[in-house]
Design a protein around this motif. Structure first.
Motif, short mmCIF file in Angstrom:
data_model
loop_
_atom_site.label_atom_id
_atom_site.label_comp_id
_atom_site.label_asym_id
_atom_site.label_seq_id
_atom_site.Cartn_x
_atom_site.Cartn_y
_atom_site.Cartn_z
N HIS A 113 -5.09 7.02 -19.21
CA HIS A 113 -4.32 7.02 -17.96
C HIS A 113 -5.08 7.81 -16.91
N TRP A 114 -5.09 7.29 -15.70
CA TRP A 114 -5.69 8.00 -14.57
C TRP A 114 -4.83 7.79 -13.34
N TRP A 115 -4.90 8.76 -12.44
CA TRP A 115 -4.16 8.65 -11.19
C TRP A 115 -5.03 8.10 -10.07
N SER A 116 -6.30 8.49 -10.05
CA SER A 116 -7.18 8.10 -8.96
C SER A 116 -8.45 7.45 -9.50
N ASP A 145 -1.66 -1.94 -4.80
CA ASP A 145 -0.23 -1.69 -4.69
C ASP A 145 0.28 -0.92 -5.90
N ALA A 146 -0.17 -1.31 -7.09
CA ALA A 146 0.28 -0.64 -8.32
C ALA A 146 -0.20 0.80 -8.37
N ARG A 157 3.42 7.26 -6.21
CA ARG A 157 4.63 7.60 -5.46
C ARG A 157 5.80 7.90 -6.40
N TYR A 158 5.90 7.13 -7.48
CA TYR A 158 7.06 7.25 -8.37
C TYR A 158 6.97 8.44 -9.32
N HIS A 159 5.74 8.91 -9.60
CA HIS A 159 5.60 9.92 -10.66
C HIS A 159 4.91 11.20 -10.25
N LEU A 160 4.34 11.25 -9.07
CA LEU A 160 3.72 12.47 -8.58
C LEU A 160 4.50 13.02 -7.40
N ARG A 161 4.29 14.29 -7.12
CA ARG A 161 4.86 14.83 -5.90
C ARG A 161 4.24 14.11 -4.71
N LEU A 193 2.29 6.06 5.15
CA LEU A 193 2.90 7.30 4.66
C LEU A 193 4.26 7.07 4.01
N ARG A 194 4.60 5.82 3.78
CA ARG A 194 5.91 5.51 3.20
C ARG A 194 6.04 6.08 1.79
N ARG A 195 7.23 6.49 1.47
CA ARG A 195 7.50 6.98 0.11
C ARG A 195 7.74 5.82 -0.85
N ASP A 196 8.14 4.66 -0.31
CA ASP A 196 8.34 3.47 -1.12
C ASP A 196 8.22 2.28 -0.18
N ARG A 197 8.03 1.10 -0.74
CA ARG A 197 8.03 -0.10 0.09
C ARG A 197 8.56 -1.26 -0.73
N GLN A 198 8.80 -2.37 -0.07
CA GLN A 198 9.38 -3.52 -0.74
C GLN A 198 8.50 -3.96 -1.91
#
Length: 302
Positions: A134-137, A237-238, A244-248, A293-298
């Motif tokens: 697993h990696w974030w970046s 997108d993923a 967004r869903y799992h990090l600050r 800068l959205r916290r979530d999107r469609q």
């Protein structure tokens, strides 16, 4: 009909040669495993060409819902499954004759309801590191990938190997466990849904294992050439979505910045003569722009 195992395969304009190889490999299982196995194909393709050729050889062929993405299609297959356990298998993967037995044996030995397993996915150059790391970046992946490859290589003689992520290309678990987890978050259209599942599962105390004896040859990226724009956009997108869903929130912005810099650099190098795709980089940058800068999107749409 009660079966011990349901194999769920999601297809979308899949190369018929690869799908034929995948289905044929399931016929090489020993008789007791083969007789207790149902095969379910969820077809996201816009036409029924694959169904006309292959549907008579499987227990269920589910189509008509359109291209709803991998996660939602996989959920449909798992919900329709009648087996106690489920193997989610990529259509460009071929299982070895002992793979299912090895997975079932490992699950029995673990004897833990809170576990997810994965077959041992390989290509010509060896084990597929990205299936289990697993990696974030992108930068983090680059820095850690070779070290994780060495870890997997050292562990391959073990019956089970603790991993950070279980790949959706060869995910194996009790059906009840998968349903308890969702299993997949349908906001992920393509890519990232298995990483998201793994993060959620680990947070709930689940153990994640790869099973080296469950050898699975995986072609990998079989749809990338034909659907390169879709693949590039879905990947980015993923990557942003899972951050967004799992990090600050501030950390997720750093992940997005990393993607922006790497994508822009790739575009510059391509113009200087690199073999990368200009259109692919532009597709990536367009998704990053839409997230902003959205916290979530469609939910991503093709």
């Amino acid at each position: 009909m009660n079966t011990s195992l349901s194999v769920v395969i999601v297809v979308f304009d899949t190369d018929p040669v690869l799908l034929d190889r995948c289905l044929s490999s399931l016929e090489t299982l020993d008789a007791s495993r083969r007789d207790g196995t149902e095969i379910i194909v969820v077809d996201n393709s816009p036409h029924d060409d694959l169904g006309k050729r292959f549907s008579t050889g499987v227990a269920q062929w589910i189509r008509g819902q359109g291209n709803v993405g991998f996660g939602r299609a996989a959920n449909l297959g798992i919900q329709a499954a009648r087996g106690e356990a489920v193997l989610l298998l990529n259509p460009d993967a071929a299982v070895s004759p002992r793979a299912v037995a090895a997975l079932q044996t490992a699950l029995g030995e673990i004897n833990d309801e809170k576990s997810l397993l994965c077959g041992w996915l390989t290509k010509a150059d060896g084990v597929q590191v990205d299936a289990y790391m697993h990696w974030w970046s992108s930068t983090g992946r680059l820095l850690r990938r070779e070290r994780y490859r060495r870890y997997l290589t050292r562990q391959w003689e073990q019956s089970t190997v603790v991993v950070q992520k279980v790949s959706g290309g060869a995910l194996f678990a009790r059906r009840s466990v998968l349903l308890d987890l969702g299993p997949f978050d349908e906001r992920f259209f393509l890519y990232g849904e298995d990483a998201d599942l793994s993060v959620r599962a680990r947070g709930l105390g689940y153990q994640l294992y790869a099973v080296p004896d469950a050898f699975i040859l995986h072609e990998g990226a079989s749809s990338q050439t034909q659907h390169s724009s879709l693949v590039e956009r879905a990947r980015v997108d993923a990557a942003i979505r899972i951050a967004r869903y799992h990090l600050r929130y501030p950390l997720s912005l750093l992940v997005e910045l990393d993607l922006l810099l790497i994508s822009a650099l790739g575009l510059i190098l391509r113009r200087a003569g690199s073999s990368g795709s200009i259109e692919g980089r532009r597709d990536r940058l367009a998704v990053i722009r839409d997230w902003g800068l959205r916290r979530d999107r469609q939910v991503f749409e093709p």
